[in-house]
Design a protein around this motif. Structure first.
Motif, PDB file in Angstrom:
ATOM      1  N   ASN A 113       1.379  64.710  21.385  1.00 15.78           N
ATOM      2  CA  ASN A 113       3.018  63.925  19.946  1.00 15.78           C
ATOM      3  C   ASN A 113       3.943  65.583  19.223  1.00 15.78           C
ATOM      4  OD1 ASN A 113       1.903  61.312  18.593  1.00 15.78           O
ATOM      5  ND2 ASN A 113      -0.193  63.102  18.340  1.00 15.78           N
ATOM      6  N   GLY A 147       8.349  64.568  20.631  1.00 15.77           N
ATOM      7  CA  GLY A 147       9.181  64.541  19.781  1.00 15.77           C
ATOM      8  C   GLY A 147      10.478  65.799  20.628  1.00 15.77           C
ATOM      9  N   LEU A 151      12.476  63.580  22.687  1.00 14.45           N
ATOM     10  CA  LEU A 151      13.067  62.466  22.269  1.00 14.45           C
ATOM     11  C   LEU A 151      14.703  62.428  22.819  1.00 14.45           C
ATOM     12  CD1 LEU A 151      12.283  59.705  20.318  1.00 14.45           C
ATOM     13  CD2 LEU A 151      13.212  60.796  18.293  1.00 14.45           C
ATOM     14  N   LYS A 174      14.325  57.990  15.471  1.00 11.06           N
ATOM     15  CA  LYS A 174      13.255  58.481  15.030  1.00 11.06           C
ATOM     16  C   LYS A 174      11.430  57.760  16.028  1.00 11.06           C
ATOM     17  CE  LYS A 174      16.098  60.348  12.460  1.00 11.06           C
ATOM     18  NZ  LYS A 174      16.721  62.293  12.740  1.00 11.06           N
ATOM     19  N   ALA A 175      10.974  58.985  16.043  1.00 12.06           N
ATOM     20  CA  ALA A 175       9.374  58.708  16.468  1.00 12.06           C
ATOM     21  C   ALA A 175       9.019  57.620  16.294  1.00 12.06           C
ATOM     22  CB  ALA A 175       9.354  60.427  17.336  1.00 12.06           C
ATOM     23  N   THR A 198       8.637  60.813  10.301  1.00 10.99           N
ATOM     24  CA  THR A 198       9.030  62.231  11.234  1.00 10.99           C
ATOM     25  C   THR A 198       9.726  63.032  10.925  1.00 10.99           C
ATOM     26  OG1 THR A 198       9.779  60.639  12.854  1.00 10.99           O
ATOM     27  CG2 THR A 198       7.659  61.233  13.466  1.00 10.99           C
TER      28      THR A 198
END
Length: 241
Positions: free
Chosen positions: A80, A84, A87, A123-124, A128
């Motif tokens: 994860n 992020g 991204l 945004k992920a 977040t």
């Protein structure tokens, strides 16, 4: 503010997303997993390590403790965090055809639902952003609206979009809900639908990336990493009786 009319087709997005996952996410995942063979990569909690090992494996030998330390990192935090952190690279490589010329915006696109040009920050996931991010996003959107006014391009609040790659509407944090009071927040399936015009694109994209999973079998790497960490754990007083 230039008009951006050359957009990638939907198959191109999926193919680039698959390549990104293969070359960036999976590669970093393997690299980060190898690091976990060292005790220095963990802040070991002496109050919990044996409990978690027993909870996982039914015993608290060093191998079980190593598994209890490694599994959460490999199957949760590591992958994860990698997504992020990368991204912006995903945006630049996979959605490059939508690249924005507007300061503070990640992409611009013609909304396939209402036909209006959208100015979008990506945004992920649904949890977040934090309090400070809300202020930053508002500032960027206000800047885009003011720039549009200066250049004779009408940009309404509804044209300023926070696009969230995955998740559901009911999952978004209070910070996203605050932004949604003034701007457009599109989550998961809705975001990809407005971007591509295909209501099933989100499913196609996640399935496409899922195909990459068949190329990776981490069992041997995990076994080697657990074995290496177990050897180090044997030399730590707080681990041994």
């Amino acid at each position: 503010m230039d008009n951006l009319e050359v957009f990638p087709n939907n198959d191109e997005i999926i193919n680039k997303a698959k390549q990104f996952f293969r070359d960036v996410i999976a590669e970093n995942h393997v690299k980060n997993t190898k690091k976990l063979s060292s005790v220095k990569e963990f802040n070991i909690n002496p109050f919990l390590n044996k409990y978690l090992a027993n909870f996982l494996s039914g015993n608290d030998d060093v191998t079980s403790i190593a598994k209890a330390l490694i599994y959460p990192r490999v199957l949760g935090t590591s992958i994860n965090t990698s997504f992020g952190a990368n991204l912006q690279k995903f945006i630049n490589t996979t959605l490059e055809g939508y690249g924005s010329t507007t300061t503070g915006m990640d992409i611009e696109f013609i909304d396939k639902f209402d036909g209006r040009r959208k100015y979008c920050q990506i945004k992920a996931g649904p949890n977040t952003i934090n309090y400070d991010d809300v202020t930053t996003i508002r500032t960027h959107f206000k800047g885009a609206i003011n720039l549009g006014r200066t250049n004779g391009i009408p940009i309404a609040n509804m044209d300023c979009v926070v696009g969230i790659f995955y998740g559901e509407d009911e999952e978004i944090s209070a910070f996203y809900k605050t932004l949604a009071e003034d701007y457009t927040v599109l989550v998961g399936k809705d975001f990809w639908y407005h971007l591509t015009g295909d209501p099933e694109f989100y499913k196609k994209l996640t399935n496409g990336i899922g195909e990459i999973a068949n190329e990776f079998d981490g069992t041997e790497l995990l076994a080697e990493t657990i074995e290496a960490l177990s050897k180090e754990l044997k030399n730590i007083d707080s681990i041994e009786e």
